[in-house]
Design an enzyme around this catalytic site. Structure first.
Site: not given
Ligand SMILES: NC(=O)c1ccc[n+]([C@@H]2O[C@H](COP(=O)([O-])OP(=O)(O)OC[C@H]3O[C@@H](n4cnc5c(N)ncnc54)[C@H](O)[C@@H]3O)[C@@H](O)[C@H]2O)c1
Length: 257
Positions: A157, A161, A192
């Site tokens: 990740y 990113k 979220t």
């Protein structure tokens, strides 16, 4: 309020979380918005709830043809595309060493390849929009704090990113002559549906996980999607007309330490 009056925005991953909050803020400031997402149920429900001025198109941003179709649907519905917000992405948490090829490819596809493909699909329309308006057009990306720093067990990740931030810097220079600004937002862990994935090993006690996480934020406030959406709104608006090539942390001061 009308900070985006007359603008048309396309928000990938707009059906949930940070994307949904951004769709709501953009619409509240006068933009017409295309929600592009793989979650047709949530996306269609959001568009129906927000009414005239918000549409939904099912789009997997890792697929070039679906991105082209989403841009075409935006032009057909609203007549232009002034703001592209590449927000869709997905988590990865785990040891780098044991990630198989399918995992490497999936995490890079959803967090980096997809945003490049969507940007390519949208650029002809963004160039047209920039020619038509003195203040130009804008591209935003949802990177992450993992786009400008690192922590263990988020490696793939983090690679993707960080890749977004490299793309932002390159495109900011490449597209400046065309009047297209390019910026990234780098949220810290935010409330979220993705939250449990970012606090690994703690998902069985989310209240404790939130408490411990909040203690790491100098401003002492749990980040909410609207905090990221407000940063996106600023960067998309004419108030940011001289800002391009930045990766803006939305982190309550974590990067300052
Ligand atoms: N929540 C956080 O703590 C946090 C922190 C930093 C960065 N981010 C980034 O913010 C972005 C949004 O995440 P969120 O937290 O709102 O998550 P979320 O799960 O609430 O929303 C993600 C949305 O993206 C959609 N999506 C997933 N894959 C897609 C694809 N291939 N094509 C189109 N849409 C797709 C999902 O259906 C969903 O609606 C992601 O890029 C994520 O990496 C999130």
């Amino acid at each position: 309020m009308s900070r985006l009056a007359g603008r048309v925005a396309l928000v990938t991953g707009g059906a949930s979380g940070l994307g949904e909050a951004t769709v709501r803020r953009f619409r509240a400031e006068g933009a017409r918005v295309m929600v592009a997402d793989i979650d047709a149920a949530r996306g269609a429900a959001l568009a129906a709830a927000l009414g005239e001025g918000v549409r939904f198109v099912r789009c997997d941003h890792t697929r070039r043809a679906e991105n082209e179709a989403a841009v075409a649907a935006t032009l057909a519905a609203f007549g232009s595309l002034d703001i592209l917000h590449n927000n869709a992405g997905g988590p990865f948490a785990g040891a780098f060493e044991s990630a198989d090829d399918a995992t490497l490819e999936r995490v890079v596809a959803v967090n980096l390849m997809g945003v490049m493909k969507m940007t390519q699909a949208a650029l002809p329309a963004l160039r047209d929009a920039a020619k038509a308006r003195e203040s130009g057009a804008a591209i935003l990306f949802t990177s992450s704090l993992q786009g400008i720093k690192a922590r263990p067990n988020f490696s793939i990740y983090t690679v993707a990113k960080h890749g977004i931030v490299g793309l932002v810097r390159s495109l900011a220079l490449e597209l400046a002559p065309a009047g297209i600004r390019v910026n990234a937002i780098c949220p810290t862990v935010t409330e979220t549906p993705m939250l449990p994935k970012f606090l690994p090993g703690m998902a069985d006690d989310m209240a404790e996980a939130r408490r411990r996480f909040r203690a790491t934020i100098p401003l002492g406030r749990m980040p909410e999607p609207v905090d990221t959406a407000n940063a996106a709104l600023f960067l998309a608006s004419d108030e940011a007309r001289l800002i391009t090539g930045v990766a803006l942390p939305v982190d309550g001061g974590q990067m300052a330490g």
